[in-house]
Design an enzyme around this catalytic site. Structure first.
Site, PDB file in Angstrom:
ATOM      1  CB  SER A  47      12.973  -9.437  35.208  1.00 33.68           C
ATOM      2  OG  SER A  47      14.182  -9.656  35.918  1.00 33.68           O
ATOM      3  CE1 TYR A  68      15.809  -8.068  30.801  1.00 29.53           C
ATOM      4  CE2 TYR A  68      15.982  -7.937  33.182  1.00 29.53           C
ATOM      5  CZ  TYR A  68      15.542  -8.592  32.056  1.00 29.53           C
ATOM      6  OH  TYR A  68      14.829  -9.757  32.169  1.00 29.53           O
TER       7      TYR A  68
HETATM    8  P1  NAP Z   1      15.777 -16.430  25.386  1.00 28.59           P
HETATM    9  O1  NAP Z   1      15.928 -17.902  25.426  1.00 28.59           O
HETATM   10  O2  NAP Z   1      16.879 -15.621  24.804  1.00 28.59           O
HETATM   11  O3  NAP Z   1      14.405 -16.095  24.678  1.00 28.59           O
HETATM   12  C1  NAP Z   1      14.048 -14.766  24.337  1.00 28.59           C
HETATM   13  C2  NAP Z   1      13.034 -14.816  23.236  1.00 28.59           C
HETATM   14  O4  NAP Z   1      12.610 -13.473  22.941  1.00 28.59           O
HETATM   15  C3  NAP Z   1      13.608 -15.402  21.945  1.00 28.59           C
HETATM   16  O5  NAP Z   1      12.651 -16.272  21.391  1.00 28.59           O
HETATM   17  C4  NAP Z   1      13.802 -14.178  21.070  1.00 28.59           C
HETATM   18  O6  NAP Z   1      13.642 -14.422  19.704  1.00 28.59           O
HETATM   19  C5  NAP Z   1      12.657 -13.301  21.554  1.00 28.59           C
HETATM   20  N1  NAP Z   1      12.835 -11.912  21.153  1.00 28.59           N
HETATM   21  C6  NAP Z   1      13.860 -11.066  21.431  1.00 28.59           C
HETATM   22  N2  NAP Z   1      13.653  -9.883  20.844  1.00 28.59           N
HETATM   23  C7  NAP Z   1      12.468  -9.981  20.187  1.00 28.59           C
HETATM   24  C8  NAP Z   1      11.699  -9.102  19.400  1.00 28.59           C
HETATM   25  N3  NAP Z   1      12.117  -7.867  19.110  1.00 28.59           N
HETATM   26  N4  NAP Z   1      10.510  -9.541  18.898  1.00 28.59           N
HETATM   27  C9  NAP Z   1      10.086 -10.789  19.150  1.00 28.59           C
HETATM   28  N5  NAP Z   1      10.777 -11.690  19.856  1.00 28.59           N
HETATM   29  C10 NAP Z   1      11.947 -11.270  20.377  1.00 28.59           C
HETATM   30  O7  NAP Z   1      15.610 -15.870  26.886  1.00 28.59           O
HETATM   31  P2  NAP Z   1      14.432 -16.097  27.947  1.00 28.59           P
HETATM   32  O8  NAP Z   1      15.066 -16.102  29.268  1.00 28.59           O
HETATM   33  O9  NAP Z   1      13.550 -17.200  27.568  1.00 28.59           O
HETATM   34  O10 NAP Z   1      13.652 -14.701  27.821  1.00 28.59           O
HETATM   35  C11 NAP Z   1      12.241 -14.627  27.836  1.00 28.59           C
HETATM   36  C12 NAP Z   1      11.808 -13.504  28.764  1.00 28.59           C
HETATM   37  O11 NAP Z   1      12.161 -13.855  30.094  1.00 28.59           O
HETATM   38  C13 NAP Z   1      12.468 -12.166  28.473  1.00 28.59           C
HETATM   39  O12 NAP Z   1      11.492 -11.144  28.521  1.00 28.59           O
HETATM   40  C14 NAP Z   1      13.460 -12.008  29.610  1.00 28.59           C
HETATM   41  O13 NAP Z   1      13.712 -10.667  29.909  1.00 28.59           O
HETATM   42  C15 NAP Z   1      12.712 -12.713  30.725  1.00 28.59           C
HETATM   43  N6  NAP Z   1      13.548 -13.107  31.851  1.00 28.59           N
HETATM   44  C16 NAP Z   1      14.484 -14.082  31.722  1.00 28.59           C
HETATM   45  C17 NAP Z   1      15.264 -14.460  32.808  1.00 28.59           C
HETATM   46  C18 NAP Z   1      16.277 -15.553  32.726  1.00 28.59           C
HETATM   47  O14 NAP Z   1      17.108 -15.681  33.616  1.00 28.59           O
HETATM   48  N7  NAP Z   1      16.237 -16.385  31.735  1.00 28.59           N
HETATM   49  C19 NAP Z   1      15.085 -13.802  34.035  1.00 28.59           C
HETATM   50  C20 NAP Z   1      14.125 -12.810  34.141  1.00 28.59           C
HETATM   51  C21 NAP Z   1      13.356 -12.465  33.049  1.00 28.59           C
HETATM   52  P3  NAP Z   1      14.912 -14.755  18.743  1.00 28.59           P
HETATM   53  O15 NAP Z   1      15.209 -16.206  19.014  1.00 28.59           O
HETATM   54  O16 NAP Z   1      14.389 -14.456  17.384  1.00 28.59           O
HETATM   55  O17 NAP Z   1      16.010 -13.828  19.176  1.00 28.59           O
END
Ligand code: NAP
Length: 272
Positions: free
Chosen positions: A133, A146
């Site tokens: 991130s 985080y």
């Molecule tokens: P998201 O739509 O909430 O997706 C997160 C995914 O991670 C979901 O599929 C969730 O599975 C999975 N997950 C959470 N805990 C887990 C665990 N213990 N084991 C396996 N899977 C797990 O959000 P996203 O934005 O796509 O997040 C993906 C990555 O991008 C994360 O690492 C996040 O920190 C990073 N990120 C996101 C943003 C943003 O603005 N969106 C910015 C910077 C970084 P479930 O559906 O089963 O909960």
């Protein structure tokens, strides 16, 4: 890298993870999707029965991580994407909240990285994509847990990249800003607030919860950018994604330089 790549993507059921699955399939590659709820992928598996398989994977569970790698067999690209947002002042956040953030977003990624490296070293080929991130490089009030997890993954991955580059393995650290996923919605965790932090952490809490569904970042464009970088012969170590990430990282670098300038005389005066 082989022509048809085989990807293992964690957190593949939503957001960035699902976007990586779509992009890899679109590129003609094979995907092993690591998810906590395999039934969430049934429709997509029906559309790509020969190139998409699903494996149960909670990255906190070492046995499931081992099984996922065994199930996948060859992995050309590992994407450590699983994660979640959490907001709380350092004092508000419990040790358990800190530990879980690190367990999912640092140790989970580390575990899978260590499990996939032997086969990549043997082939002298492979790529490891760490979704950190912009919060891996800087922190706002309320992002302590985080950013501790993302920052740990950033620096371990920087070391890793230098270790495995001579062995033919690439590491790409991806630093998104705000993207339209489940991150600030259903997935977001909030620590119990203390009134004294309302003016600092409260601002972050309100900003994040209010941005859900309106973030500027498009996860499909993010996935396309990652694929483009992976296809480059000599890709960079880091890829920031989004205008917010680029400007915040620039600001952080400027602040670091200003602080170094301000304290340089004192720093240099500490030598024997
Ligand atoms: P998201 O739509 O909430 O997706 C997160 C995914 O991670 C979901 O599929 C969730 O599975 C999975 N997950 C959470 N805990 C887990 C665990 N213990 N084991 C396996 N899977 C797990 O959000 P996203 O934005 O796509 O997040 C993906 C990555 O991008 C994360 O690492 C996040 O920190 C990073 N990120 C996101 C943003 C943003 O603005 N969106 C910015 C910077 C970084 P479930 O559906 O089963 O909960």
């Amino acid at each position: 890298m082989t022509q048809q790549r085989r990807w293992l993507i964690t957190g593949a059921s939503s957001g960035f993870g699902a976007a990586f699955v779509r992009a890899a399939l679109q590129a003609g590659d094979e995907v092993v999707a690591g998810v906590r709820r395999p039934d969430s992928m049934e429709d997509l598996v029906r559309q790509h029965p020969d190139r998409l398989t699903v494996v149960s994977l909670d990255v906190r569970d070492p046995a499931q991580c081992r099984e996922a790698i065994a199930h996948a067999g060859r992995v050309d690209v590992l994407v450590n994407n699983a994660g979640y947002g959490i907001v709380g002042a350092v004092e508000e956040s419990t040790e358990e909240e800190f530990r879980d953030a690190l367990e999912v977003m640092f140790f989970g990624a580390l575990r899978l990285t260590q499990l996939v490296l032997p086969q990549m070293r043997e082939r002298r080929d492979g790529a490891i994509v760490q979704i950190t991130s912009m919060g891996g490089l800087l922190a706002y009030p309320g992002n302590g847990a985080y950013c501790a997890a993302k920052g740990a993954l950033e620096l371990a991955s920087e070391a890793l990249a230098a270790e495995v580059k001579p062995l033919g393995i690439r590491v790409l650290i991806v630093e998104p800003g705000a993207f339209r996923t489940g991150f600030a919605g259903p997935s977001l965790r909030l620590s119990t607030p203390l009134p004294d932090y309302e003016q600092t952490v409260g601002v972050t809490r309100a900003r994040l919860t209010q941005m859900h569904g309106t973030q500027a970042g498009d996860p499909d464009r993010a996935a396309a950018a990652v694929l483009q970088v992976l296809n480059q012969p000599d890709p960079p170590l880091r890829l920031a994604l989004g205008e917010d990430a680029v400007s915040a990282i620039r600001e952080k670098i400027t602040t670091l330089l200003e602080e170094l300038d301000q304290t340089e005389a004192l720093s240099l005066a500490t030598t024997f």
